[in-house]
Design a protein around this motif. Structure first.
Motif, PDB file in Angstrom:
ATOM      1  N   GLN A   5       1.172  19.716 -10.600  1.00 25.96           N
ATOM      2  CA  GLN A   5       2.124  20.357 -11.502  1.00 25.96           C
ATOM      3  C   GLN A   5       1.317  20.781 -12.735  1.00 25.96           C
ATOM      4  O   GLN A   5       0.789  21.874 -12.770  1.00 25.96           O
ATOM      5  N   CYS A   6       1.132  19.888 -13.732  1.00 27.32           N
ATOM      6  CA  CYS A   6       0.269  20.297 -14.846  1.00 27.32           C
ATOM      7  C   CYS A   6      -1.200  20.227 -14.439  1.00 27.32           C
ATOM      8  O   CYS A   6      -2.044  20.914 -14.985  1.00 27.32           O
ATOM      9  N   GLY A   7      -1.505  19.359 -13.486  1.00 26.10           N
ATOM     10  CA  GLY A   7      -2.854  19.285 -12.931  1.00 26.10           C
ATOM     11  C   GLY A   7      -3.784  18.288 -13.592  1.00 26.10           C
ATOM     12  O   GLY A   7      -4.864  18.014 -13.062  1.00 26.10           O
ATOM     13  N   TYR A   8      -3.385  17.730 -14.740  1.00 26.41           N
ATOM     14  CA  TYR A   8      -4.334  16.916 -15.505  1.00 26.41           C
ATOM     15  C   TYR A   8      -4.852  15.710 -14.717  1.00 26.41           C
ATOM     16  O   TYR A   8      -6.029  15.388 -14.783  1.00 26.41           O
ATOM     17  N   CYS A   9      -3.994  15.070 -13.966  1.00 24.52           N
ATOM     18  CA  CYS A   9      -4.392  13.837 -13.271  1.00 24.52           C
ATOM     19  C   CYS A   9      -5.053  14.102 -11.921  1.00 24.52           C
ATOM     20  O   CYS A   9      -5.541  13.180 -11.279  1.00 24.52           O
ATOM     21  N   GLN A  10      -5.006  15.373 -11.469  1.00 21.40           N
ATOM     22  CA  GLN A  10      -5.262  15.631 -10.048  1.00 21.40           C
ATOM     23  C   GLN A  10      -6.712  15.411  -9.599  1.00 21.40           C
ATOM     24  O   GLN A  10      -6.956  15.051  -8.457  1.00 21.40           O
ATOM     25  N   CYS A  13       0.525   9.710 -12.509  1.00 18.50           N
ATOM     26  CA  CYS A  13       0.833  11.133 -12.682  1.00 18.50           C
ATOM     27  C   CYS A  13       2.092  11.238 -13.535  1.00 18.50           C
ATOM     28  O   CYS A  13       3.178  10.875 -13.092  1.00 18.50           O
ATOM     29  N   ARG A  14       1.923  11.757 -14.731  1.00 18.67           N
ATOM     30  CA  ARG A  14       3.101  11.828 -15.617  1.00 18.67           C
ATOM     31  C   ARG A  14       4.077  12.897 -15.138  1.00 18.67           C
ATOM     32  O   ARG A  14       5.223  12.934 -15.554  1.00 18.67           O
ATOM     33  N   CYS A  15       3.624  13.817 -14.276  1.00 15.29           N
ATOM     34  CA  CYS A  15       4.526  14.843 -13.734  1.00 15.29           C
ATOM     35  C   CYS A  15       5.256  14.337 -12.490  1.00 15.29           C
ATOM     36  O   CYS A  15       6.100  15.054 -11.943  1.00 15.29           O
ATOM     37  N   THR A  73       4.115  13.638  -9.249  1.00 19.79           N
ATOM     38  CA  THR A  73       3.827  14.345  -7.994  1.00 19.79           C
ATOM     39  C   THR A  73       3.522  13.386  -6.837  1.00 19.79           C
ATOM     40  O   THR A  73       2.919  13.789  -5.837  1.00 19.79           O
TER      41      THR A  73
END
Ligand code: FES
Ligand code: FES
Length: 227
Positions: free
Chosen positions: A154-159, A190-192, A194
């Motif tokens: 989603q935001c991608g930061y944790c991916q 993952c704060r989003c 996912t």
């Protein structure tokens, strides 16, 4: 009986009291105080200078990152995360919490998923380090393909951290169950939210990397998934 102590008791008390003797030994005038303070400050400053010099002194470390040898100058206790990002300019590995709780900084050391924010550079010498940039040369690692197909981020930061943990899991457990996935990915936040797609993508990656037609491999695989 009055509260006043007897003469003998008063005398004993006087003898046990060291204050007058100490005052005689350490007799300071008012004018000595600045001199004394200066002495303490000077020794304290010298002590701290030695400590900081030890902490700040850089050393050369030979690392192997994504298959390439590299030499970096860094303090021994610098986290590998900062060596990768700030010295080697490998910015795919992310800083999240800095205390080992979120998994955003996950890289592989010797094939194992580790938190680079909690790994001093001195501990990574002589080991094979892999970052998200080195997972494959051309984006064809099964995890990368599956992540794209399922459209996980989603935001991608944790991916990046999620994918590194997933790749380490699949290297060890080629056909992971949901429980295997939950256990291995538990520390990656993952704060989003996912998580469902991450799980789907790991199953997808497992199917992409599974051997096509080996009955022995299939048997081994069904043994593993029959838990
Ligand atoms: S930044 Fe390393 S675990 Fe969060
Ligand atoms: S995709 Fe946004 S934090 Fe995980």
């Amino acid at each position: 009986m009055s509260g006043k102590p007897a003469a003998s008791e008063r005398c004993n008390r006087k003898r046990r009291c060291f204050a007058p003797s100490l005052a005689r030994i350490f007799r300071f005038d008012k004018g000595d105080v600045p001199l004394l303070s200066f002495g303490i400050a000077r020794y304290s400053a010298q002590f701290h200078a030695v400590i900081f010099a030890v902490q700040d002194s850089n050393m050369s470390y030979k690392l192997t990152v994504n298959g390439r040898p590299a030499t970096v100058d860094a303090p021994a206790d610098m986290p590998l995360l900062w060596v990768l990002r700030d010295i080697m300019n490998l910015r795919g590995t992310k800083y999240g919490c800095g205390i080992g709780f979120c998994g955003a900084c996950t890289v592989h050391i010797g094939g194992r998923a580790v938190r680079s924010c909690q790994t001093p550079v001195a501990a990574a010498v002589d080991a094979k380090i892999t970052t998200i940039e080195g997972l494959s040369a051309d984006g064809t690692h099964p995890v990368q393909v599956a992540w794209q197909e399922i459209d996980v981020p989603q935001c991608g930061y944790c991916q990046a951290g999620q994918m590194m943990s997933a790749a380490a899991l699949l290297a060890k457990t080629p056909k992971p169950s949901d429980q295997d996935i939950d256990a291995a990915m538990n520390g990656n936040i993952c704060r989003c939210g996912t998580y469902i797609r991450i799980r789907q993508a790991i199953h997808k990656a497992a199917s992409l990397s599974a051997p096509k037609s080996s009955s022995a491999a299939e048997a081994a695989s069904s043994d593993r998934s029959g838990r």
